[in-house]
Design a protein around this motif. Structure first.
Motif, PDB file in Angstrom:
ATOM      1  N   THR A   1      15.779 -18.855 -27.522  1.00  0.00           N
ATOM      2  CA  THR A   1      17.000 -19.258 -28.239  1.00  0.00           C
ATOM      3  C   THR A   1      18.128 -19.605 -27.271  1.00  0.00           C
ATOM      4  O   THR A   1      18.784 -20.655 -27.392  1.00  0.00           O
ATOM      5  CB  THR A   1      17.464 -18.104 -29.164  1.00  0.00           C
ATOM      6  OG1 THR A   1      16.438 -17.822 -30.116  1.00  0.00           O
ATOM      7  CG2 THR A   1      18.757 -18.471 -29.891  1.00  0.00           C
ATOM      8  N   TYR A   2      18.337 -18.734 -26.303  1.00  0.00           N
ATOM      9  CA  TYR A   2      19.446 -18.932 -25.365  1.00  0.00           C
ATOM     10  C   TYR A   2      19.207 -20.124 -24.436  1.00  0.00           C
ATOM     11  O   TYR A   2      20.150 -20.851 -24.107  1.00  0.00           O
ATOM     12  CB  TYR A   2      19.645 -17.647 -24.563  1.00  0.00           C
ATOM     13  CG  TYR A   2      20.843 -17.656 -23.643  1.00  0.00           C
ATOM     14  CD1 TYR A   2      22.095 -18.041 -24.101  1.00  0.00           C
ATOM     15  CD2 TYR A   2      20.718 -17.269 -22.309  1.00  0.00           C
ATOM     16  CE1 TYR A   2      23.193 -18.043 -23.258  1.00  0.00           C
ATOM     17  CE2 TYR A   2      21.807 -17.256 -21.464  1.00  0.00           C
ATOM     18  CZ  TYR A   2      23.048 -17.650 -21.939  1.00  0.00           C
ATOM     19  OH  TYR A   2      24.130 -17.654 -21.101  1.00  0.00           O
ATOM     20  N   LEU A   3      17.962 -20.352 -24.046  1.00  0.00           N
ATOM     21  CA  LEU A   3      17.657 -21.462 -23.144  1.00  0.00           C
ATOM     22  C   LEU A   3      17.919 -22.806 -23.809  1.00  0.00           C
ATOM     23  O   LEU A   3      18.565 -23.685 -23.220  1.00  0.00           O
ATOM     24  CB  LEU A   3      16.199 -21.379 -22.682  1.00  0.00           C
ATOM     25  CG  LEU A   3      15.708 -22.533 -21.792  1.00  0.00           C
ATOM     26  CD1 LEU A   3      16.542 -22.626 -20.516  1.00  0.00           C
ATOM     27  CD2 LEU A   3      14.232 -22.354 -21.442  1.00  0.00           C
ATOM     28  N   ILE A   4      17.434 -23.004 -25.032  1.00  0.00           N
ATOM     29  CA  ILE A   4      17.650 -24.283 -25.723  1.00  0.00           C
ATOM     30  C   ILE A   4      19.144 -24.524 -25.948  1.00  0.00           C
ATOM     31  O   ILE A   4      19.661 -25.629 -25.719  1.00  0.00           O
ATOM     32  CB  ILE A   4      16.880 -24.301 -27.059  1.00  0.00           C
ATOM     33  CG1 ILE A   4      15.371 -24.263 -26.800  1.00  0.00           C
ATOM     34  CG2 ILE A   4      17.252 -25.539 -27.881  1.00  0.00           C
ATOM     35  CD1 ILE A   4      14.530 -24.106 -28.051  1.00  0.00           C
ATOM     36  N   GLY A   5      19.852 -23.489 -26.370  1.00  0.00           N
ATOM     37  CA  GLY A   5      21.292 -23.636 -26.582  1.00  0.00           C
ATOM     38  C   GLY A   5      22.035 -23.961 -25.301  1.00  0.00           C
ATOM     39  O   GLY A   5      22.958 -24.788 -25.289  1.00  0.00           O
ATOM     40  N   SER A   6      21.635 -23.339 -24.200  1.00  0.00           N
ATOM     41  CA  SER A   6      22.276 -23.610 -22.910  1.00  0.00           C
ATOM     42  C   SER A   6      22.071 -25.055 -22.485  1.00  0.00           C
ATOM     43  O   SER A   6      22.992 -25.707 -21.972  1.00  0.00           O
ATOM     44  CB  SER A   6      21.717 -22.665 -21.837  1.00  0.00           C
ATOM     45  OG  SER A   6      22.017 -21.328 -22.126  1.00  0.00           O
ATOM     46  N   CYS A   7      20.859 -25.576 -22.682  1.00  0.00           N
ATOM     47  CA  CYS A   7      20.562 -26.961 -22.292  1.00  0.00           C
ATOM     48  C   CYS A   7      21.434 -27.959 -23.041  1.00  0.00           C
ATOM     49  O   CYS A   7      21.881 -28.963 -22.477  1.00  0.00           O
ATOM     50  CB  CYS A   7      19.082 -27.271 -22.548  1.00  0.00           C
ATOM     51  SG  CYS A   7      17.947 -26.437 -21.425  1.00  0.00           S
ATOM     52  N   ILE A   8      21.677 -27.688 -24.324  1.00  0.00           N
ATOM     53  CA  ILE A   8      22.540 -28.580 -25.112  1.00  0.00           C
ATOM     54  C   ILE A   8      23.946 -28.624 -24.522  1.00  0.00           C
ATOM     55  O   ILE A   8      24.608 -29.666 -24.507  1.00  0.00           O
ATOM     56  CB  ILE A   8      22.576 -28.114 -26.580  1.00  0.00           C
ATOM     57  CG1 ILE A   8      21.181 -28.246 -27.215  1.00  0.00           C
ATOM     58  CG2 ILE A   8      23.601 -28.922 -27.391  1.00  0.00           C
ATOM     59  CD1 ILE A   8      21.062 -27.592 -28.580  1.00  0.00           C
ATOM     60  N   SER A   9      24.398 -27.500 -23.983  1.00  0.00           N
ATOM     61  CA  SER A   9      25.779 -27.407 -23.497  1.00  0.00           C
ATOM     62  C   SER A   9      25.984 -27.985 -22.099  1.00  0.00           C
ATOM     63  O   SER A   9      27.121 -28.092 -21.638  1.00  0.00           O
ATOM     64  CB  SER A   9      26.220 -25.935 -23.487  1.00  0.00           C
ATOM     65  OG  SER A   9      25.590 -25.220 -22.434  1.00  0.00           O
TER      66      SER A   9
ATOM     67  N   VAL B   1      17.323 -16.093 -18.421  1.00  0.00           N
ATOM     68  CA  VAL B   1      17.661 -17.495 -18.684  1.00  0.00           C
ATOM     69  C   VAL B   1      18.827 -17.936 -17.814  1.00  0.00           C
ATOM     70  O   VAL B   1      18.860 -19.072 -17.332  1.00  0.00           O
ATOM     71  CB  VAL B   1      17.960 -17.714 -20.181  1.00  0.00           C
ATOM     72  CG1 VAL B   1      18.494 -19.121 -20.424  1.00  0.00           C
ATOM     73  CG2 VAL B   1      16.708 -17.475 -21.004  1.00  0.00           C
ATOM     74  N   ASP B   2      19.788 -17.039 -17.575  1.00  0.00           N
ATOM     75  CA  ASP B   2      20.920 -17.406 -16.721  1.00  0.00           C
ATOM     76  C   ASP B   2      20.472 -17.699 -15.293  1.00  0.00           C
ATOM     77  O   ASP B   2      21.079 -18.525 -14.608  1.00  0.00           O
ATOM     78  CB  ASP B   2      21.982 -16.309 -16.734  1.00  0.00           C
ATOM     79  CG  ASP B   2      22.963 -16.469 -17.879  1.00  0.00           C
ATOM     80  OD1 ASP B   2      23.038 -17.583 -18.442  1.00  0.00           O
ATOM     81  OD2 ASP B   2      23.642 -15.494 -18.229  1.00  0.00           O
TER      82      ASP B   2
END
Length: 440
Positions: free
Chosen positions: A126-134, A45-46
């Motif tokens: 999980t990590y991708l959606i959270g990253s997009c919000i940030s 994801v990174d």
């Protein structure tokens, strides 16, 4: 501009880079404690995050260049307008990118990482959606820090960056190490840290800064001509970053097909390689301010002098850090808890890259940063896009997959691409075209 001023610009950026790199190491090490599936998901994801984030960071770089040139010319009202334009543009682009990826996250993961296991894909989602919000929080911090670097206030930029990243580290320690929340903890930490950083950056800009004189309403009203100047640098660089990091993302797809161990080896080797490149990366950020202000004053001789000095310093720093760190390879790699099967693979990736990057990295990355600061963005971006796809992607596939050299083949193709790009940029430096663009 003399070398004492340059050193005053460089040291805060170096400290900032050191902290960001340390943060990356700590995060990779902490998430490694959650298992190979977790570290593989975060690394995948990174690679997508870097692709997306670099689009709005490229626009922030456009703001840095315009701010630096106006600062060099002594036009202080236009410095403030350029800062406002940069913050608004970057924040808007970050919102659009974040919403788009969230809406298409299942399709994106299936397209890029469909070969990964179900456990890896679940963590990645999980990590991708959270990253997009940030993204929007990070975008605001990047735009404000970029503008501050443009006027030479690198200490203020360091202060804002450290606020965000220190909070990120502390939250990761609590949520991952003590509460064992794994990828969920990492996702929560990145959002809290980036939005808190954005709030502090805006408060600094409006309340604490004594030179830019910005007001909140300035973010909602800036001339179209200013936006065009920022985008003249930012759009070609953003396109370059999309194609460049798209190529890196495609090589990540190659690596995914090689298995979970290959993904983990790439993640750990990449994290350590960033440490080796840390001072050179700081130089590539510093040279944007230095050359930008030289061009704003119309001093081509100074610009050329500093470019050559930065290239030598970059290569010297790469050699020095390799000599210092490589003898301690085994203690360093042990913090990532890698499986025994990949320890030797990581060592050879780092050893080969440590040798080849000394002559190749600076001309491939510091030199184009200097050209962009002079307004030579289209040529720089075109060369970077073409060399990435013709050499790193295609050659990486041939060496890594077709000829079955695996991850070593992918990394060898990356080093070869640095060399081709660097030769082209050195030839450009010898001529006059790179400084003939009229930006302000």
């Amino acid at each position: 501009m003399d070398y004492r001023q340059v050193l005053a610009l460089f040291l805060p950026i170096l400290i900032d880079q050191a902290f960001i790199v340390s943060l990356n190491l700590v995060n990779t090490a902490m998430i490694s404690s959650s298992g190979v599936a977790a570290v593989s998901a975060v690394n995948m994801v990174d690679s997508l995050n870097i692709f997306m984030i670099n689009v709005f960071v490229a626009v922030a770089t456009g703001g840095t260049v315009v701010v630096a040139q106006y600062k060099g010319s002594g036009n202080h009202p236009m410095v403030s307008r350029a800062t406002a334009g940069s913050v608004t543009s970057v924040a808007g682009i970050a919102v659009i990118i974040g919403l788009l990826i969230m809406a298409l996250h299942n399709q994106v993961l299936a397209l890029l990482f469909g070969a990964a296991t179900d456990e890896v894909l679940s963590n990645a989602r999980t990590y991708l959606i959270g990253s997009c919000i940030s993204y929007v929080g990070l975008g605001i911090v990047q735009a404000v820090c970029g503008a501050l670097r443009g006027v030479g206030k690198t200490r203020a930029s360091l202060f804002l960056s450290l606020n965000m990243n220190l909070l990120y580290v502390l939250l990761n320690v609590v949520l991952i190490y003590f509460l064992h929340m794994g990828v969920w903890g990492l996702t929560l930490a990145v959002n809290i840290a980036r939005f808190a950083g954005a709030v502090i950056a805006l408060v600094y800009l409006f309340k604490w800064d004594a030179t830019l004189h910005l007001r909140i309403r300035d973010l909602f009203h800036f001339p179209l001509s200013m936006l065009k100047k920022i985008m003249f640098i930012g759009v070609p660089f953003a396109m370059e970053q999309m194609f460049f990091n798209g190529g890196k993302l495609l090589t990540q797809v190659f690596i995914v097909s090689l298995g979970t161990y290959a993904i983990a080896a790439n993640a750990i080797a990449s994290s350590i390689a960033i440490v080796l490149q840390m001072p050179a990366t700081a130089l590539s950020l510093t040279i944007v301010t230095v050359v930008g202000q030289c061009m704003g004053r119309g001093n081509i001789g100074d610009a050329r002098k500093f470019i050559k000095a930065f290239l030598w310093l970059g290569s010297g720093s790469l050699a020095l850090f390799a000599l210092i760190l490589m003898p301690f390879y085994y203690p360093i790699v042990s913090i990532f808890n890698p499986p025994d099967e990949i320890v030797s693979d990581i060592f050879w990736l780092l050893l080969i890259t440590s040798v080849l990057q000394v002559p190749l990295w600076s001309v491939s990355f510091i030199l184009p940063a200097a050209f962009r600061a002079a307004g030579d963005s289209k040529f720089t971006s075109l060369v970077s896009m073409l060399t990435m796809w013709l050499f790193r992607v295609i050659l990486g596939y041939v060496l890594g997959i077709t000829l079955e050299y695996g991850i070593l083949g992918v990394w060898l193709a990356m080093n070869f691409e640095w060399g081709v790009r660097g030769v082209i940029f050195l030839l450009r430096l010898r001529g006059k075209m790179w400084y003939r663009h009229k930006l302000i």
